[in-house]
Every structure is written in structure tokens, then in C-alpha cells.
Motif scaffolding. Sequence first.
Motif, short mmCIF file in Angstrom:
data_model
loop_
_atom_site.label_atom_id
_atom_site.label_comp_id
_atom_site.label_asym_id
_atom_site.label_seq_id
_atom_site.Cartn_x
_atom_site.Cartn_y
_atom_site.Cartn_z
N GLY A 1 -21.61 42.51 7.14
CA GLY A 1 -20.60 42.57 8.20
C GLY A 1 -19.64 41.40 8.13
O GLY A 1 -18.44 41.55 8.36
N LEU A 2 -20.16 40.23 7.80
CA LEU A 2 -19.30 39.06 7.65
C LEU A 2 -18.33 39.22 6.49
O LEU A 2 -17.15 38.84 6.59
CB LEU A 2 -20.17 37.81 7.46
N VAL A 3 -18.79 39.83 5.40
CA VAL A 3 -17.91 40.07 4.26
C VAL A 3 -16.80 41.06 4.62
O VAL A 3 -15.62 40.82 4.33
CB VAL A 3 -18.72 40.56 3.03
N ILE A 4 -17.16 42.16 5.27
CA ILE A 4 -16.16 43.16 5.65
C ILE A 4 -15.14 42.55 6.62
O ILE A 4 -13.93 42.75 6.47
CB ILE A 4 -16.84 44.39 6.31
N GLY A 5 -15.61 41.81 7.61
CA GLY A 5 -14.70 41.17 8.56
C GLY A 5 -13.80 40.14 7.92
O GLY A 5 -12.62 40.03 8.27
N THR A 6 -14.33 39.39 6.96
CA THR A 6 -13.54 38.37 6.29
C THR A 6 -12.45 39.01 5.42
O THR A 6 -11.32 38.51 5.36
CB THR A 6 -14.44 37.47 5.44
N ILE A 7 -12.78 40.10 4.76
CA ILE A 7 -11.76 40.80 3.96
C ILE A 7 -10.65 41.32 4.87
O ILE A 7 -9.46 41.18 4.55
CB ILE A 7 -12.41 41.93 3.15
N ALA A 8 -11.01 41.89 6.00
CA ALA A 8 -10.01 42.37 6.95
C ALA A 8 -9.18 41.21 7.50
O ALA A 8 -7.96 41.32 7.70
CB ALA A 8 -10.67 43.13 8.09
N SER A 9 -9.81 40.07 7.72
CA SER A 9 -9.11 38.88 8.19
C SER A 9 -8.09 38.40 7.17
O SER A 9 -6.97 38.03 7.53
CB SER A 9 -10.11 37.78 8.50
N LEU A 10 -8.47 38.41 5.91
CA LEU A 10 -7.53 38.00 4.86
C LEU A 10 -6.37 38.97 4.75
O LEU A 10 -5.21 38.55 4.61
CB LEU A 10 -8.26 37.88 3.52
N VAL A 11 -6.64 40.26 4.84
CA VAL A 11 -5.56 41.25 4.81
C VAL A 11 -4.61 41.03 5.99
O VAL A 11 -3.38 41.10 5.83
CB VAL A 11 -6.14 42.68 4.80
N ASN A 12 -5.16 40.76 7.16
CA ASN A 12 -4.33 40.48 8.34
C ASN A 12 -3.47 39.24 8.14
O ASN A 12 -2.29 39.23 8.50
CB ASN A 12 -5.19 40.31 9.58
N ALA A 13 -4.03 38.19 7.59
CA ALA A 13 -3.28 36.96 7.37
C ALA A 13 -2.15 37.17 6.36
O ALA A 13 -1.03 36.70 6.55
CB ALA A 13 -4.21 35.85 6.89
N LEU A 14 -2.44 37.89 5.28
CA LEU A 14 -1.41 38.16 4.29
C LEU A 14 -0.32 39.07 4.85
O LEU A 14 0.87 38.89 4.56
CB LEU A 14 -2.03 38.77 3.03
N HIS A 15 -0.70 40.05 5.66
CA HIS A 15 0.28 40.93 6.29
C HIS A 15 1.18 40.15 7.24
O HIS A 15 2.40 40.34 7.25
CB HIS A 15 -0.42 42.06 7.03
N LEU A 16 0.59 39.26 8.03
CA LEU A 16 1.37 38.46 8.96
C LEU A 16 2.31 37.52 8.21
O LEU A 16 3.48 37.36 8.58
CB LEU A 16 0.45 37.66 9.88
N GLY A 17 1.84 36.92 7.12
CA GLY A 17 2.71 36.06 6.31
C GLY A 17 3.87 36.84 5.72
O GLY A 17 5.01 36.36 5.70
N TRP A 18 3.62 38.06 5.25
CA TRP A 18 4.68 38.90 4.70
C TRP A 18 5.71 39.24 5.77
O TRP A 18 6.91 39.19 5.51
CB TRP A 18 4.05 40.15 4.10
N LYS A 19 5.23 39.56 6.98
CA LYS A 19 6.15 39.89 8.06
C LYS A 19 7.00 38.68 8.47
O LYS A 19 8.19 38.81 8.73
CB LYS A 19 5.38 40.42 9.28
N VAL A 20 6.40 37.51 8.51
CA VAL A 20 7.14 36.30 8.87
C VAL A 20 8.21 36.01 7.83
O VAL A 20 9.34 35.65 8.17
CB VAL A 20 6.17 35.11 9.05
N ILE A 21 7.89 36.17 6.56
CA ILE A 21 8.88 35.96 5.50
C ILE A 21 10.01 36.95 5.63
O ILE A 21 11.20 36.60 5.51
CB ILE A 21 8.20 36.03 4.11
N ARG A 22 9.71 38.21 5.89
CA ARG A 22 10.76 39.23 6.06
C ARG A 22 11.65 38.93 7.25
O ARG A 22 12.87 39.06 7.17
CB ARG A 22 10.13 40.61 6.24
N ILE A 23 11.06 38.53 8.37
CA ILE A 23 11.86 38.20 9.55
C ILE A 23 12.73 36.99 9.28
O ILE A 23 13.90 36.94 9.68
CB ILE A 23 10.93 37.99 10.77
N GLY A 24 12.20 35.99 8.59
CA GLY A 24 12.98 34.81 8.24
C GLY A 24 14.14 35.13 7.31
O GLY A 24 15.24 34.61 7.48
N GLU A 25 13.89 35.97 6.32
CA GLU A 25 14.98 36.36 5.41
C GLU A 25 16.05 37.15 6.15
O GLU A 25 17.24 36.99 5.90
CB GLU A 25 14.42 37.17 4.25
#
Length: 137
Positions: free
Chosen positions: A39-63
Motif C-alpha cells: 500500500g505504501l508503494v502504490i500510494g508513493t507512486i501516485a504521490s510522485l505522479v501527482n507531484a509531476l503533474h502539478l509541476g507540469w501544470k505550474v510550468i504551463r501556467i508560467g509559460e
Amino acid sequence: MIDNLSAYLKTVTRLTFFFLSVCCVCWAVFPAQQAWWGGLVIGTIASLVNALHLGWKVIRIGENAAAGGNRRSTLGYVTRACIGVLAAVIATRTFDFRIEAVAAGLIVAQLATLLLGFWTIRKRERTQSLDERGENN
């Protein structure tokens, strides 16, 4: 700023992968708690995907803002929430992992980002001079 964000995302990704490797080793060493470690592995993978998605959105909004665009954008909260729910559903319906462990894993990348921010601020304070002109008296 975007270069700093990419560097921070890369560091958070490395820290998260290190945490995932520790979880996999603990899963192998402690087979009685496989439901927790999985469960910790599954949650951590989802957490990483969320962080990368948020970073991508912030870069797009900044551009978009830098280009002078007036298009309104959001940070994609619903998408990130759905990723967390998907991780919980996969962990409980498919693999029979513990939902508490998934919930704990969902904050790993965000916690790594927070700790990285504190470490960066502390490092910056140590390198800056205390006097105005930068000389040591």
C-alpha cells in the motif's frame, strides 16, 4: 525559475525513488507486512505522479503568463484527486493492500518537496553574508 523547478522536481523524483527502493527492500525482508508495504508503494507512486503533474501544470501556467496569454488555467486539483482515488481503488480491489498505507504514501512526494524547500532555505542562509557589503569584519 523554470530551471529551478525542473531541478527540484528531479531531486524530489530521486528522493521518492529512494523511498520506493527502501519500501521494496522492507517488503522482501518483512513478508508478514506485505499489505502495508504494498500500500505504501502504490500510494508513493501516485504521490510522485501527482507531484509531476502539478509541476507540469505550474510550468504551463508560467509559460502562458510569460507569453502574455490571458487564457485561464487551473492547477488540476480534480485530476490529482482522481489519481489518489485510483491508487486507493487499485490497492484495495486488486491487490488487497492496506488503505492506511496508501493514504500515508500519498503524501511522500509532497513531504519530500517540503523538506527540500527547508533544506534549500537553510543552505541559502548559511551561504549569505550577515553584513551589508559582504566582507567579514
